[in-house]
Scaffold this active site. Structure first.
Site, PDB file in Angstrom:
ATOM      1  N   GLU A 124       0.458   4.645  -8.679  1.00 46.96           N
ATOM      2  CA  GLU A 124       0.188   5.282  -7.396  1.00 46.96           C
ATOM      3  C   GLU A 124       1.365   4.972  -6.477  1.00 46.96           C
ATOM      4  O   GLU A 124       1.720   3.804  -6.285  1.00 46.96           O
ATOM      5  CB  GLU A 124      -1.128   4.726  -6.826  1.00 46.96           C
ATOM      6  CG  GLU A 124      -1.600   5.396  -5.563  1.00 46.96           C
ATOM      7  CD  GLU A 124      -2.894   4.763  -5.017  1.00 46.96           C
ATOM      8  OE1 GLU A 124      -3.698   4.208  -5.793  1.00 46.96           O
ATOM      9  OE2 GLU A 124      -3.069   4.832  -3.782  1.00 46.96           O
ATOM     10  N   ASP A 156      -5.961   1.758   5.599  1.00 47.03           N
ATOM     11  CA  ASP A 156      -5.267   0.617   5.016  1.00 47.03           C
ATOM     12  C   ASP A 156      -5.399  -0.648   5.853  1.00 47.03           C
ATOM     13  O   ASP A 156      -5.354  -0.618   7.082  1.00 47.03           O
ATOM     14  CB  ASP A 156      -3.791   0.964   4.820  1.00 47.03           C
ATOM     15  CG  ASP A 156      -3.613   1.918   3.650  1.00 47.03           C
ATOM     16  OD1 ASP A 156      -4.047   1.560   2.541  1.00 47.03           O
ATOM     17  OD2 ASP A 156      -3.076   3.023   3.848  1.00 47.03           O
TER      18      ASP A 156
END
Lengths: 427, 266
Positions: free
Chosen positions: B53, B64
């Site tokens: 990824e 995040d």
């Protein structure tokens, strides 16, 4: 009397009975109200929507259902109306500014949201959302704040209803609005600094969203403006619609007509959405939004997606969001509510950027001519009127004085110096 | 919407790899984090990654936690752009024999224009895309462009997704289904709690598309436990923290090799 006033007067008889029906989306006789419900997917034209992680989708859907249910429930409405009246001090008055009007050659009326409990319009929205949180069985509320006004209002409502409250605030803003940080703590809220990025309102929203994604089962995110994912832009506008509904009725009593222009400052755009929406059935009334030069999403932005919505956004060529930079912490936001983006695109409202310098002049002018110290945010709206005073000569302008300036006095004192800006004022 | 003919290259690759019981390992790297980031990418492939990824950093990464935020800001501060990441990838594509999946936030795609973004991603060797802020309801803004370019769009499933939503998600997700282990943002956790296993089982019961679980994974033992009821794990912050703390590509890849070994012990 201007054409707008005449046409407003003609229809005032039939419309005036409906003014109290906040939230009614129906049009007047032949007038399509642009402030109706957004589409099912939360779009105002192409703007809005629900760009949130999968974890937050159920919460957005639940919130929308809960708000629709509560908003249609006379018991909920009565409880909220009671709090707005007996706790927040509504209705807020409209002040006819004789000396300022004479100086400008423009008749200026102020909608006095600065006189509400906690000192700004923000209380309208948070009382509604705090009651909604209780109705949804969520005992914890979180909020983002820029200048601290929404944070103080949220902490206030949480204290009133016995809810746990956490407010995220950029650490730059914590410094320039230290008094509001103390107020929130005094009210029992926890203030957590947002210390990444520009460390202002945008980053406080990021942190609040990160909290919400972790705590969504027990926590309501009490978003402070007409932004974010559906249903927030619509819900927050409806909760502030009381500003415009009251103001329209007050203007009709005072003037026998609608004002020619309604002006409000716009960061995310909640006070503007609130007062504009009251004039949805007054097509002859112009709607003006004053953006800060350092956070002018409509004037310097392009469409983009951040914080759950598609709207105008200040960003670089790659789509990285730019950091807003304004004298007013409450307007330091690189985006704007999606309904404003739609109003700008359709031309129903007009948005202009005003400079920090014009804002400081407006701030001093109102203090000296009317004995009212406005919030720096609200001074943006006045600055736009002052800029256009020649074009507005002889017309009537309603300015949403969204908040009071006590919180800004220390900051402005540093700029003005010991003579308190004696040279500041009309130019 | 027309049904794709069959699994795309990303999904076909992952299905082949899981045959025989291998648990899939998908490590993450923030594109453009430093000048050696593609060396790290290649080292992670050599250490046993089944796909990688690649984060394309965004200024406001709301999904995040602190580690990926810091990695993103560090990458942006050194002038990293989506174009520079894709250029770096084009330079190494020939040496990378596992699929690459881009992870970014939708504004970067929208700003470029979905068609242009998709075409440039494919040209750089990217096989799939993860857009955490585009739920099914808004996929119409991206999916047509992604499909036209042959990119597989990986959807995220949450412990809070209803059965009905999970079924729709699994139908629509391409490449794999990304199960989110917990309520929260990315970042290492001492334990991800019971939600991960429950979600993995719910997903495995309704789909044959590979199910890969992510968020919160901090070490090999955790990776093994989380992968057990699923088809594999994504590990991001635990790797990026090592790099932010100064680990070079070889050292960080050693950790990936440890993850591989833990998964292979079963």
């Amino acid at each position: 009397m201007t054409a707008a006033a005449e046409s407003a007067k003609r229809s005032s008889e039939e419309d005036v009975t409906r003014i109290g029906e906040a939230g009614s989306a129906g049009g007047g006789a032949n007038v399509a109200d642009p402030f109706s419900d957004p589409s099912e997917n939360g779009r105002f034209g192409d703007f809005g929507g629900r760009f949130v992680p999968e974890t937050l989708m159920p919460a957005c859907v639940e919130l929308e259902a809960a708000f629709r249910d509560a908003w249609a429930d006379p018991g909920f409405r009565a409880e909220l109306d009671g709090l707005l009246r007996d706790y927040a001090g509504r209705p807020s008055p409209v002040t006819d500014c004789a000396r300022l009007s004479e100086r400008l050659g423009v008749r200026v009326l102020l909608k006095r949201e600065d006189l509400n409990h906690t000192g700004s319009h923000k209380i309208n929205n948070v009382l509604g959302q705090a009651l909604l949180a209780r109705r949804m069985g969520k005992s914890r509320v979180i909020a983002e704040t820029g200048a601290g006004q929404h944070g103080v209002a949220t902490a206030t409502a949480a204290a009133l209803l016995g809810q746990e409250c956490v407010v995220y605030m950029g650490d730059v803003d914590m410094e320039r609005q230290a008094l509001n940080v103390f107020r929130m703590r005094l009210l029992g809220a926890e203030v957590r600094p947002a210390s990444t990025g520009s460390r202002t309102l945008k980053d406080a929203v990021n942190e609040a969203m990160r909290d919400w994604v972790s705590s969504v089962e027990t926590t309501h995110y009490c978003l402070g403006s007409v932004m974010g994912p559906h249903p927030y832009p619509w819900m927050v506008r409806e909760l502030h619609r009381v500003i415009g509904d009251e103001a329209r009725e007050q203007c009709r009593t005072l003037l026998g007509a609608d004002p020619d222009v309604v002006v409000a400052c716009v960061g995310g755009g909640s006070n503007a959405a609130g007062i504009f929406s009251g004039f949805g059935r007054s097509p002859g009334t112009e709607l003006w939004g004053a953006e800060p030069a350092g956070g002018a999403a409509v004037n310097r932005g392009v469409p983009g997606i951040v914080h759950g919505m598609k709207s105008y956004l200040m960003q670089d060529e790659w789509g990285q969001v730019l950091e807003a930079d304004s004298i007013s912490a409450g307007l330091d936001y690189p985006g704007i509510g999606p309904e404003h983006a739609h109003l700008a695109e359709t031309g129903r409202a007009r948005y202009e950027a005003v400079s920090d310098d014009e804002v400081l002049d407006a701030f001093a002018t109102l203090a000296r001519t009317e004995g009212i110290i406005p919030a720096l945010e609200s001074a943006h709206a006045l600055a736009m009127v002052i800029r256009h005073r020649q074009a507005l000569a002889g017309r009537t302008v309603l300015v949403n004085l969204s908040g009071r300036g006590d919180k800004d006095v220390a900051q402005v004192s540093d700029i003005f110096g010991p003579d308190a800006g004696a040279a500041r004022g009309l130019r | 919407m027309t049904e794709p003919a069959g699994p795309g290259p990303l999904e076909a690759h992952l299905r082949r790899r899981r045959e025989g019981g291998r648990k899939l390992l998908v490590p993450y790297v923030t594109g453009g984090l430093d000048e050696r980031w593609t060396e790290l990418l290649r080292a992670m492939v050599a250490a046993g990654a089944d796909a990688v990824e690649v984060g394309i950093p965004f200024s406001d990464p709301v999904m995040d936690g602190p580690t990926i935020q810091e990695a993103s800001l560090r990458a942006l501060a050194r002038g990293t752009t989506p174009a520079s990441i894709l250029a770096d990838l084009r330079a190494v594509a020939a040496d990378v024999d596992v699929p690459l999946v881009a992870m970014t936030y939708f504004n970067l795609v929208f700003r470029a224009g979905p068609e242009r973004f998709a075409a440039e991603a494919v040209a750089a060797g990217i096989a799939g895309v993860i857009l955490p802020d585009v739920p099914m309801e808004e996929l119409g803004e991206w999916e047509p462009a992604g499909q036209a370019a042959g990119l597989e769009t990986v959807l995220l499933a949450s412990p809070l997704s209803s059965d009905e939503r999970l079924a729709l998600l699994c139908d629509r997700s391409q490449g794999f289904v990304y199960g989110v282990n917990l309520l929260g943002v990315t970042g290492e956790r001492a334990s991800v709690g019971g939600a991960a296993g429950v979600l993995a089982k719910r997903l495995k019961a309704i789909t044959d598309t590979p199910v890969i679980m992510g968020f919160g994974v901090s070490d090999g033992e955790q990776a093994r436990a989380i992968a057990a009821p699923a088809d594999g794990v994504v590990v991001a912050s635990a790797i990026m923290r090592r790099v932010l703390d100064g680990a070079g590509p070889e050292e960080a890849a050693t950790f990936v090799a440890d993850l591989r070994a833990a998964l292979d012990r079963g």
